[in-house]
Design an enzyme around this catalytic site. Structure first.
Site, short mmCIF file in Angstrom:
data_model
loop_
_atom_site.label_atom_id
_atom_site.label_comp_id
_atom_site.label_asym_id
_atom_site.label_seq_id
_atom_site.Cartn_x
_atom_site.Cartn_y
_atom_site.Cartn_z
N THR A 1 44.76 -9.35 43.34
CA THR A 1 43.62 -9.51 44.25
C THR A 1 42.36 -9.83 43.45
O THR A 1 41.54 -10.65 43.88
CB THR A 1 43.42 -8.22 45.06
OG1 THR A 1 44.57 -8.03 45.89
CG2 THR A 1 42.17 -8.30 45.93
N ALA B 1 46.82 -2.01 49.20
CA ALA B 1 47.92 -2.09 50.17
C ALA B 1 47.51 -1.63 51.57
O ALA B 1 46.65 -0.75 51.73
CB ALA B 1 49.10 -1.27 49.67
N HIS C 1 45.30 -9.25 49.73
CA HIS C 1 45.48 -7.94 49.10
C HIS C 1 46.76 -7.91 48.27
O HIS C 1 47.67 -8.73 48.45
CB HIS C 1 45.55 -6.84 50.17
CG HIS C 1 46.91 -6.73 50.80
ND1 HIS C 1 47.87 -5.85 50.35
CD2 HIS C 1 47.47 -7.40 51.85
CE1 HIS C 1 48.96 -5.98 51.09
NE2 HIS C 1 48.75 -6.91 52.00
N CYS C 2 46.82 -6.91 47.38
CA CYS C 2 48.06 -6.60 46.67
C CYS C 2 48.32 -5.11 46.85
O CYS C 2 48.11 -4.58 47.93
CB CYS C 2 48.01 -7.05 45.21
SG CYS C 2 46.62 -6.42 44.26
N THR C 3 48.76 -4.42 45.82
CA THR C 3 49.05 -3.00 45.97
C THR C 3 47.83 -2.14 45.64
O THR C 3 47.43 -1.28 46.42
CB THR C 3 50.24 -2.59 45.09
OG1 THR C 3 51.41 -3.26 45.57
CG2 THR C 3 50.50 -1.09 45.16
#
Length: 359
Positions: free
Chosen positions: A261, A150, A253-255
């Site tokens: 990702t 993130a 991206h993700c978290t």
């Protein structure tokens, strides 16, 4: 705590002062590229890597079969020499966002490499997608595509670093709830695009009650990334974005930067021809990059809860393999997944390879 758990689950070295280290000499092996008869324009390196250490030093490794001499430069100065195979440690280079090294053998193309990891204050899993060799001897360019966890905690210095890295397109793979709660901070002038992998999937609506349930939830989520409509749309969007933005770097991206990702990274590298074992090793690297952060989360939980939660913080071979299994079950081959699932035909795949491969 339940909301926090659910949100996290969804993520589930002057050049003059440089020390010159000469690696042990190695004799030429007589090896040649199959069918190329010592093609002097191809890349002779079968292995090459840069690893930065916390003390500012850099470990260099290489293997250039069929060559006699290898020379490595940083900032235009020779920092290491050796034979076809070797290792070197370089110290005393000036501080930089990324320290680049030019690997050059006595024939063939060279490589421009850096450590994959970019250290930021507000992200622990920010790294370069490039620096991998394909099965047919090409290399994935570095400095073109990045992956991350993130971006909501990026500092002003982090954002300045991203600008210097030429990041101009950011794909956010997170859910609406995640985006609302922890909105991205992106470099000034960058294009921000939502590519919600789990849109409409209903993934992670309930928390698992045992470690086995947690493992199955992660496997199910991986399959959903491949077969779900949200996943197909999101990953098609990312690959299209990579083809469209040829002048600047792209970031997805993700978290936690490991699951959604991870599949984006695996899809791209597999499409480019990187061997699956290399893709797997890159995928599993999230366990190392995220170790301190994950350990901190688990330390705050009661032991039974930590046991359930740990599989969701990990990346494991069975998770990524579930994605590949889903590709085989639904499409038969990876090329069919690219074409029928993500809309990337043979011409578009050639364009992607032309843009992102060297050699």
């Amino acid at each position: 705590m339940k909301k926090a758990l659910l949100a996290a689950t969804a993520v589930a070295a002057s050049a003059l002062a440089a020390s010159l280290v000469v690696a042990p000499a190695a004799s030429a092996s007589g090896w040649e590229w199959p069918g190329r008869h010592h093609d002097r324009t191809s890349i002779p390196f079968t292995e090459a890597a840069v690893t930065a250490s916390a003390d500012g030093s850099f470990a260099l490794e290489w293997n250039a079969k069929g060559t006699r001499h290898v020379e490595i430069k940083a900032n235009g100065k020779v920092v290491a020499r050796g034979g076809a195979q070797g290792r070197a440690t370089v110290k005393g280079l000036p501080a930089a966002d990324r320290q680049w090294f030019d690997f050059k053998a006595d024939h063939g193309q060279g490589l421009h490499l850096a450590d994959r990891r970019i250290r930021l204050e507000g992200a622990v899993n920010f790294r370069d997608v490039g620096g991998h060799r394909t099965a047919d001897g090409h290399w994935v360019k570095m400095g073109e595509v990045y992956r991350s966890d993130a971006l909501d905690k990026l500092t002003a210095d982090d954002l300045a670093t991203l600008q210097r890295l030429r990041v101009k397109t950011v794909f956010d793979l997170r859910t609406q709830d995640e985006r609302t709660k922890d909105a991205d901070r992106v470099p000034a002038g960058a294009h921000y695009a939502v590519a919600d992998v789990f849109a409409g999937s209903g993934a992670f609506q309930t928390l698992p009650k045992s470690p086995d349930e947690a493992v199955q939830a992660m496997i199910g989520a991986e399959r959903s990334m491949v077969g779900g409509e949200g996943g197909k749309k999101a990953y098609a969007q990312v690959l299209d974005g990579l083809r469209d933005d040829r002048a600047h770097a792209v970031l997805f991206h993700c978290t936690a930067g490991k699951d959604r990702t991870g599949w984006a990274d695996a899809t791209l590298l597999t499409a480019l021809g990187v061997p699956q074992e290399t893709v797997m090793a890159d995928y599993l690297a999230s366990n190392d990059y995220r170790k301190a952060a994950n350990d901190a989360i688990l330390s705050r939980l009661p032991a039974p809860q930590a046991a359930v939660y740990k599989p969701m913080l990990d990346v494991r071979p069975e998770y990524l393999n579930a994605g590949y299994d889903e590709v085989k079950a639904r499409y038969g081959t990876f090329d069919r997944y690219l074409k029928d699932g993500l809309g990337i035909d043979a011409r578009e795949l050639r364009e992607l390879k032309r843009d992102l491969l060297v050699g």
